[in-house]
Design a protein around this motif. Structure first.
Motif, PDB file in Angstrom:
ATOM      1  N   LEU A   1       0.830  -1.212   0.000  1.00  0.00           N
ATOM      2  CA  LEU A   1       0.000   0.000   0.000  1.00  0.00           C
ATOM      3  C   LEU A   1       0.862   1.259   0.000  1.00  0.00           C
ATOM      4  CD1 LEU A   1      -2.897  -1.020   2.425  1.00  0.00           C
ATOM      5  CD2 LEU A   1      -2.611  -1.470  -0.024  1.00  0.00           C
ATOM      6  N   HIS A   2       1.999   1.185  -0.703  1.00  0.00           N
ATOM      7  CA  HIS A   2       2.897   2.340  -0.812  1.00  0.00           C
ATOM      8  C   HIS A   2       2.141   3.564  -1.330  1.00  0.00           C
ATOM      9  CE1 HIS A   2       6.376   4.800  -1.650  1.00  0.00           C
ATOM     10  NE2 HIS A   2       5.973   4.924  -2.904  1.00  0.00           N
ATOM     11  N   ASP A   3       2.285   4.671  -0.613  1.00  0.00           N
ATOM     12  CA  ASP A   3       1.705   5.955  -1.007  1.00  0.00           C
ATOM     13  C   ASP A   3       0.176   5.976  -0.926  1.00  0.00           C
ATOM     14  OD1 ASP A   3       2.242   8.594  -1.694  1.00  0.00           O
ATOM     15  OD2 ASP A   3       1.845   8.251  -3.824  1.00  0.00           O
ATOM     16  N   ARG A   4      -0.414   4.990  -0.241  1.00  0.00           N
ATOM     17  CA  ARG A   4      -1.862   5.000  -0.035  1.00  0.00           C
ATOM     18  C   ARG A   4      -2.172   5.655   1.322  1.00  0.00           C
ATOM     19  NH1 ARG A   4      -3.598   4.958  -4.777  1.00  0.00           N
ATOM     20  NH2 ARG A   4      -1.511   5.883  -4.873  1.00  0.00           N
ATOM     21  N   THR A   5      -3.360   6.256   1.426  1.00  0.00           N
ATOM     22  CA  THR A   5      -3.740   6.985   2.636  1.00  0.00           C
ATOM     23  C   THR A   5      -4.998   6.400   3.258  1.00  0.00           C
ATOM     24  OG1 THR A   5      -2.763   9.036   1.807  1.00  0.00           O
ATOM     25  CG2 THR A   5      -4.363   9.238   3.593  1.00  0.00           C
ATOM     26  N   LEU A   6      -4.931   6.136   4.541  1.00  0.00           N
ATOM     27  CA  LEU A   6      -6.083   5.698   5.334  1.00  0.00           C
ATOM     28  C   LEU A   6      -6.615   6.873   6.128  1.00  0.00           C
ATOM     29  CD1 LEU A   6      -7.880   3.598   6.950  1.00  0.00           C
ATOM     30  CD2 LEU A   6      -5.916   3.397   8.509  1.00  0.00           C
ATOM     31  N   ALA A   7      -7.893   7.188   5.976  1.00  0.00           N
ATOM     32  CA  ALA A   7      -8.549   8.176   6.826  1.00  0.00           C
ATOM     33  C   ALA A   7      -9.201   7.442   7.989  1.00  0.00           C
ATOM     34  CB  ALA A   7      -9.593   8.957   6.046  1.00  0.00           C
ATOM     35  N   MET A   8      -8.899   7.859   9.210  1.00  0.00           N
ATOM     36  CA  MET A   8      -9.484   7.251  10.413  1.00  0.00           C
ATOM     37  C   MET A   8     -10.403   8.284  11.055  1.00  0.00           C
ATOM     38  SD  MET A   8      -6.187   5.316  12.090  1.00  0.00           S
ATOM     39  CE  MET A   8      -5.560   6.873  12.736  1.00  0.00           C
TER      40      MET A   8
ATOM     41  N   GLN B   1     -18.295  12.005   0.308  1.00  0.00           N
ATOM     42  CA  GLN B   1     -17.886  12.379  -1.047  1.00  0.00           C
ATOM     43  C   GLN B   1     -16.521  13.060  -1.038  1.00  0.00           C
ATOM     44  OE1 GLN B   1     -19.241  11.979  -4.046  1.00  0.00           O
ATOM     45  NE2 GLN B   1     -21.394  11.463  -3.727  1.00  0.00           N
ATOM     46  N   VAL B   2     -16.301  13.935  -0.076  1.00  0.00           N
ATOM     47  CA  VAL B   2     -15.046  14.686  -0.026  1.00  0.00           C
ATOM     48  C   VAL B   2     -13.891  13.813   0.448  1.00  0.00           C
ATOM     49  CG1 VAL B   2     -13.837  16.597   1.108  1.00  0.00           C
ATOM     50  CG2 VAL B   2     -16.198  16.899   0.322  1.00  0.00           C
ATOM     51  N   ILE B   3     -14.068  13.154   1.600  1.00  0.00           N
ATOM     52  CA  ILE B   3     -12.973  12.380   2.192  1.00  0.00           C
ATOM     53  C   ILE B   3     -12.542  11.246   1.273  1.00  0.00           C
ATOM     54  CG2 ILE B   3     -12.313  10.925   4.160  1.00  0.00           C
ATOM     55  CD1 ILE B   3     -14.253  12.652   5.862  1.00  0.00           C
ATOM     56  N   SER B   4     -13.500  10.614   0.602  1.00  0.00           N
ATOM     57  CA  SER B   4     -13.155   9.483  -0.258  1.00  0.00           C
ATOM     58  C   SER B   4     -12.486   9.915  -1.558  1.00  0.00           C
ATOM     59  CB  SER B   4     -14.400   8.641  -0.566  1.00  0.00           C
ATOM     60  OG  SER B   4     -15.333   9.354  -1.357  1.00  0.00           O
TER      61      SER B   4
ATOM     62  N   ALA C   1     -22.268   4.288   1.379  1.00  0.00           N
ATOM     63  CA  ALA C   1     -23.087   4.419   0.175  1.00  0.00           C
ATOM     64  C   ALA C   1     -22.648   5.592  -0.687  1.00  0.00           C
ATOM     65  CB  ALA C   1     -24.557   4.575   0.556  1.00  0.00           C
ATOM     66  N   ASN C   2     -21.941   6.550  -0.097  1.00  0.00           N
ATOM     67  CA  ASN C   2     -21.495   7.739  -0.826  1.00  0.00           C
ATOM     68  C   ASN C   2     -19.979   7.809  -0.971  1.00  0.00           C
ATOM     69  OD1 ASN C   2     -23.985   9.722  -1.218  1.00  0.00           O
ATOM     70  ND2 ASN C   2     -24.233   8.647   0.732  1.00  0.00           N
ATOM     71  N   SER C   3     -19.294   6.725  -0.619  1.00  0.00           N
ATOM     72  CA  SER C   3     -17.836   6.698  -0.676  1.00  0.00           C
ATOM     73  C   SER C   3     -17.336   6.090  -1.970  1.00  0.00           C
ATOM     74  CB  SER C   3     -17.278   5.906   0.509  1.00  0.00           C
ATOM     75  OG  SER C   3     -15.874   5.766   0.408  1.00  0.00           O
ATOM     76  N   ARG C   4     -16.250   6.636  -2.501  1.00  0.00           N
ATOM     77  CA  ARG C   4     -15.611   6.107  -3.705  1.00  0.00           C
ATOM     78  C   ARG C   4     -14.540   5.079  -3.374  1.00  0.00           C
ATOM     79  NH1 ARG C   4     -15.675  10.034  -8.127  1.00  0.00           N
ATOM     80  NH2 ARG C   4     -13.477   9.572  -8.546  1.00  0.00           N
ATOM     81  N   VAL C   5     -14.293   4.840  -2.075  1.00  0.00           N
ATOM     82  CA  VAL C   5     -13.245   3.908  -1.642  1.00  0.00           C
ATOM     83  C   VAL C   5     -13.807   2.995  -0.551  1.00  0.00           C
ATOM     84  CG1 VAL C   5     -11.444   5.599  -2.191  1.00  0.00           C
ATOM     85  CG2 VAL C   5     -12.331   5.463   0.162  1.00  0.00           C
ATOM     86  N   PRO C   6     -13.116   1.903  -0.235  1.00  0.00           N
ATOM     87  CA  PRO C   6     -13.609   0.984   0.805  1.00  0.00           C
ATOM     88  C   PRO C   6     -13.733   1.650   2.174  1.00  0.00           C
ATOM     89  CG  PRO C   6     -11.899  -0.062  -0.509  1.00  0.00           C
ATOM     90  CD  PRO C   6     -11.906   1.385  -0.896  1.00  0.00           C
ATOM     91  N   VAL C   7     -14.778   1.266   2.886  1.00  0.00           N
ATOM     92  CA  VAL C   7     -15.037   1.754   4.243  1.00  0.00           C
ATOM     93  C   VAL C   7     -15.030   0.560   5.194  1.00  0.00           C
ATOM     94  CG1 VAL C   7     -16.678   2.925   5.761  1.00  0.00           C
ATOM     95  CG2 VAL C   7     -16.362   3.731   3.404  1.00  0.00           C
TER      96      VAL C   7
END
Length: 318
Positions: free
Chosen positions: A47-54, A99-102, A123-129
């Protein structure tokens, strides 16, 4: 190695029932691989250069530390967001925040109150939750507990797990796990703190036994597990709960009814002298510290899977 997200193919992890038994077989195997590699100090950065939002609405020690350290060990980095310090705490709609965070991150973990919040977000995310905990479910913890059991005792299929305590998010997640992975769950709680039958499917009931007496739940069990009697958000009920649950402490006498090789688990933090005696949680059958550590490795496997799909031992996609 992380693959771009394809619309319509995003996989979320909001409750235990979201994945299949085959997927869990893979995740358990993958967790063991990642843990062994970590213990050998071998770098693995899919997951190099990937970002997790917590995103935290509920406080945590183990959830934050395990996810933050986990994404770092996989080559990515984490951004910590507390709802009190963001526009979510000032009334921004969950749908807008998703929408913004994803659009700025690659994967999102949320620890909040109602399950409906995380479902609206996903339901509104473009990435896995990922569900880091809600009032209704705690899938990452139960998956960790199952890995800890498998690591120590082998497959959980056909085994008996005793849940002694409240009908909380852990209990309902254990019920989903029993149905998915084909083991028996015995549930015991005092009157007034029973399971909501409306939340139980017919298939789940085939793997569930409700015991009025905790001794009946524990007798012959392969795993005995519990949690605090007063979960986050129910503090105003604490005095009443202390009285109701006083006979549901997991003691040495209660553990003696389980199989001699039975394990004891607790998702922590624990209150010695309430839901569990010090002699049990600090005793030879307890694996609570291994359980706590394994949150790290299980969640690494989960994040890797949600972003990369299945990966072979050589590091290539399956």
């Amino acid at each position: 190695m992380a693959k771009p997200q394809v619309p319509g193919q995003i996989k979320h992890y909001l409750q235990f029932a979201d994945l299949t038994r085959a997927e869990y077989d893979y995740l358990l195997s993958r967790t063991a691989w990642l843990k062994e590699r970590f213990k050998r100090y071998e770098t693995w950065h899919p997951l190099h250069d990937r970002t997790l939002a917590m995103i935290f609405e509920k406080h945590s020690t183990r959830t934050r530390l395990s996810f933050e350290a986990g994404i770092h060990q996989l080559g990515g980095h984490a951004v910590y967001l507390n709802t009190r310090d963001t526009q979510l705490g000032r009334g921004e709609p969950v749908e807008d925040a998703a929408q913004v965070i994803s659009r700025m991150t690659d994967i999102i973990m949320i620890r909040t109150f109602g399950q409906d919040i995380i479902e609206r977000f996903a339901a509104n995310s473009r990435v896995p939750v990922i569900n880091g905990l809600t009032n209704e479910f705690h899938p990452c913890q139960v998956l960790t507990d199952i890995f800890t059991f498998v690591e120590a005792r082998g497959p959980i299929q056909g085994k008996t797990v005793a849940w002694v305590g409240d009908a909380n998010n852990m209990a309902y997640t254990w019920i989903q796990a029993a149905e998915c992975l084909d083991f028996q769950l015995r549930f015991s709680a005092p009157d007034g703190y029973q399971l909501d039958r409306a939340r139980l499917s017919g298939a789940a009931l085939n793997h569930l036994m409700i015991c009025a007496d905790p001794r009946d739940a524990v007798k012959g069990a392969d795993l005995v597990t519990t949690d605090v009697w007063t979960s986050m958000g129910y503090e105003d009920q604490n005095t009443m709960r202390m009285k109701a649950f006083k006979d549901w402490m997991v003691t040495e006498e209660l553990m003696a009814l389980a199989n001699p090789s039975a394990l004891f688990m607790h998702c922590l933090p624990a209150h010695r002298g309430e839901e569990v005696s010090a002699a049990v949680i600090d005793g030879p059958q307890s694996v609570v510290w291994e359980e706590a550590e394994n949150r790290l490795h299980v969640q690494k496997a989960l994040m890797e899977y949600l972003l990369c799909g299945q990966i072979s031992a050589t590091g290539s996609p399956v």
